[in-house]
Motif scaffolding. Sequence first.
Motif, PDB file in Angstrom:
ATOM      1  N   PHE A 197       0.835  -1.196   0.000  1.00  0.00           N
ATOM      2  CA  PHE A 197       0.000   0.000   0.000  1.00  0.00           C
ATOM      3  C   PHE A 197       0.871   1.247   0.000  1.00  0.00           C
ATOM      4  N   ASP A 198       0.309   2.345  -0.440  1.00  0.00           N
ATOM      5  CA  ASP A 198       0.997   3.632  -0.400  1.00  0.00           C
ATOM      6  C   ASP A 198       1.021   4.108   1.046  1.00  0.00           C
ATOM      7  N   THR A 199       2.192   4.068   1.659  1.00  0.00           N
ATOM      8  CA  THR A 199       2.300   4.391   3.082  1.00  0.00           C
ATOM      9  C   THR A 199       2.941   5.759   3.321  1.00  0.00           C
ATOM     10  N   LYS A 200       2.994   6.587   2.290  1.00  0.00           N
ATOM     11  CA  LYS A 200       3.675   7.880   2.393  1.00  0.00           C
ATOM     12  C   LYS A 200       3.180   8.707   3.565  1.00  0.00           C
ATOM     13  N   ASN A 201       1.879   8.734   3.781  1.00  0.00           N
ATOM     14  CA  ASN A 201       1.312   9.582   4.835  1.00  0.00           C
ATOM     15  C   ASN A 201       0.957   8.824   6.112  1.00  0.00           C
TER      16      ASN A 201
END
Length: 352
Positions: free
Chosen positions: A128-132
């Motif tokens: 998953f996109d965990t950037k934030n």
Amino acid sequence: MATIAITETDSTDLKPIVSFGLITDIHYANQDDRWNYSKTFLRRYRNSLNLVDQACNYWLNGIHPISFIIQLGDIIDGSCQTNETSTDDLKLILKQFRDFSPIYHIWGNHELYNFTRNELLNGPLCSFDTKNISPGHYGTLLVCPNLRIIAIDTYELSLLGIDKNNENYIKAMNLLKEYNKNENVNDPTGLDGYQQRFIKLNGALTHKQLLWLKEELMKAKHLHEKVIIVENIVTASVEQEFSFCANLEYAGHIPIHPKAGDELALLWNYEDILDILWTVDNTVLAYIAGHSHEGAYFYDEKNIHHLTLHATVECEPDTNAFATVHVYKEFLIIQGVGRIGTYRIDLSNRNE
């Protein structure tokens, strides 16, 4: 509104809108077979390679092609760390999935025995996109119009995979010590009823993730989407090689409903999650998980189906444990193979 029932059913000849695969508790390790702690099931670690290969052949040659796979956690065993083979064993088991793409990986406790959160976030199991949200690992997947999968991170608040100086580690330890007065916080001695869940083997969602989950479910309700929630929390094995507390007598899964498993096997803040799920009536269809190696099912008071899949690693040589979800306009078919049964979830009248 009609009651939604999940029941054994025959397969259908209709063409599904979309199909996807489910598999959990592979626990691959290059080591000899071994009994679980309670001596009830033999764990065939090397045989997991064969079983994943069989599952992939089944999906490749099925009548209905699958669009993706969800691997519900514990893809390798914690003992890989002891033998310093974690990376090699992970590469080997991932090769068994061949050219399937995408594969969405949920983290179980055995991933966190083998790797730190930072290592997982930068490795092949980050889906998953965990950037934030780093170091959290959760997200959503739109399967098809009106059906969404939400993957939650049930170890974001825990003692596993993070440094002892980490804020979440400190919060987790303080929470455990509030209830568990034993020197070994993996020891449930002196805890009664559902308080037995306050042991090191379990975890919780952080406040930040709870807010995110509520927002996602409210969006889904507004869009008239149905939601399947997947998670992988743990107790997994209580085996000697991990030096776990000898008082624990079985390998089990932590559900989010107290009637879906043993009193020892509950998420620390299961009540918070149920409160959120229950505020969005007729939106959440099912909560699918692994780690209760014998499998389980519970239909709760708000029409949510709690389905726990059997472990791959504990299959007899002549059987397997995986499932395929076929999505139709008015129902879902969860078609199990081997130890996993076949179920139907009706979608009709859920918006009424």
